[in-house]
Design an enzyme around this catalytic site. Sequence first.
Site, PDB file in Angstrom:
ATOM      1  N   LYS A  34       0.829  -1.206   0.000  1.00  0.00           N
ATOM      2  CA  LYS A  34       0.000   0.000   0.000  1.00  0.00           C
ATOM      3  C   LYS A  34       0.865   1.259   0.000  1.00  0.00           C
ATOM      4  O   LYS A  34       0.610   2.218   0.712  1.00  0.00           O
ATOM      5  CB  LYS A  34      -0.929  -0.012   1.216  1.00  0.00           C
ATOM      6  CG  LYS A  34      -1.851  -1.219   1.220  1.00  0.00           C
ATOM      7  CD  LYS A  34      -2.964  -1.076   2.198  1.00  0.00           C
ATOM      8  CE  LYS A  34      -3.890  -2.265   2.220  1.00  0.00           C
ATOM      9  NZ  LYS A  34      -4.453  -2.670   0.979  1.00  0.00           N
ATOM     10  N   CYS A  35       1.868   1.248  -0.834  1.00  0.00           N
ATOM     11  CA  CYS A  35       2.851   2.331  -0.914  1.00  0.00           C
ATOM     12  C   CYS A  35       2.774   2.960  -2.299  1.00  0.00           C
ATOM     13  O   CYS A  35       2.417   2.291  -3.271  1.00  0.00           O
ATOM     14  CB  CYS A  35       4.242   1.719  -0.664  1.00  0.00           C
ATOM     15  SG  CYS A  35       5.634   2.835  -0.871  1.00  0.00           S
ATOM     16  N   GLY A  36       3.142   4.209  -2.395  1.00  0.00           N
ATOM     17  CA  GLY A  36       3.194   4.855  -3.701  1.00  0.00           C
ATOM     18  C   GLY A  36       4.190   4.195  -4.642  1.00  0.00           C
ATOM     19  O   GLY A  36       4.087   4.332  -5.866  1.00  0.00           O
ATOM     20  N   LEU A  37       5.134   3.441  -4.083  1.00  0.00           N
ATOM     21  CA  LEU A  37       6.138   2.753  -4.896  1.00  0.00           C
ATOM     22  C   LEU A  37       5.751   1.316  -5.223  1.00  0.00           C
ATOM     23  O   LEU A  37       6.489   0.622  -5.931  1.00  0.00           O
ATOM     24  CB  LEU A  37       7.496   2.768  -4.169  1.00  0.00           C
ATOM     25  CG  LEU A  37       8.054   4.158  -3.850  1.00  0.00           C
ATOM     26  CD1 LEU A  37       9.319   4.053  -3.016  1.00  0.00           C
ATOM     27  CD2 LEU A  37       8.308   4.945  -5.120  1.00  0.00           C
ATOM     28  N   THR A  38       4.599   0.859  -4.743  1.00  0.00           N
ATOM     29  CA  THR A  38       4.160  -0.520  -4.962  1.00  0.00           C
ATOM     30  C   THR A  38       4.172  -0.933  -6.433  1.00  0.00           C
ATOM     31  O   THR A  38       4.504  -2.084  -6.737  1.00  0.00           O
ATOM     32  CB  THR A  38       2.768  -0.750  -4.329  1.00  0.00           C
ATOM     33  OG1 THR A  38       2.882  -0.501  -2.919  1.00  0.00           O
ATOM     34  CG2 THR A  38       2.260  -2.154  -4.548  1.00  0.00           C
TER      35      THR A  38
END
Length: 161
Positions: A34-38
């Site tokens: 659930k990360c912007g980098l996922t």
Amino acid sequence: MSIYDFNVNTLHGQEVSLQKYEDNVLLIVNTASKCGLTPQYKGLQELYDKFHDKQFEVLGFPSNQFAHQEPGSNEDIAEFCQLNYGVSFPMFEKVNVNGNEAHPLFKYLTEEAPGLMGSKAIKWNFTKFLVDKQGRIIKRYAPQTTPDKIEEDIKNLLNSQ
């Protein structure tokens, strides 16, 4: 001490010695769902697909230490990675990557390959460590470094050993 001295648990709870990956180039990554980098999962899978048959492995280690961006169970993580990104590279149990409770593997990685200005701490999800076929940590990459930017370094290691 070497990278091959560590044992880790798969998402399904099976203990694995990293010695299993001896003679392979490794990219070890702390991940989160659930990360912007996922979306980097897609690029990691592309690297895995491209080089796996040339003795290359991506090893993913989910961590919930950064803004609680990996809240799910190991089963949730496995399902998310497969359904959303078709992840087929090895994924391991959720671990801490910083602090007193950090998994020994990550304590070793950060000692051997400190970050900017010598920092041992991992700053965020998707920090990556490139390991050669002899188990030496070659380079540490910032979370924002996308997998495609690492491809040339992987090729060089695969071709030089």
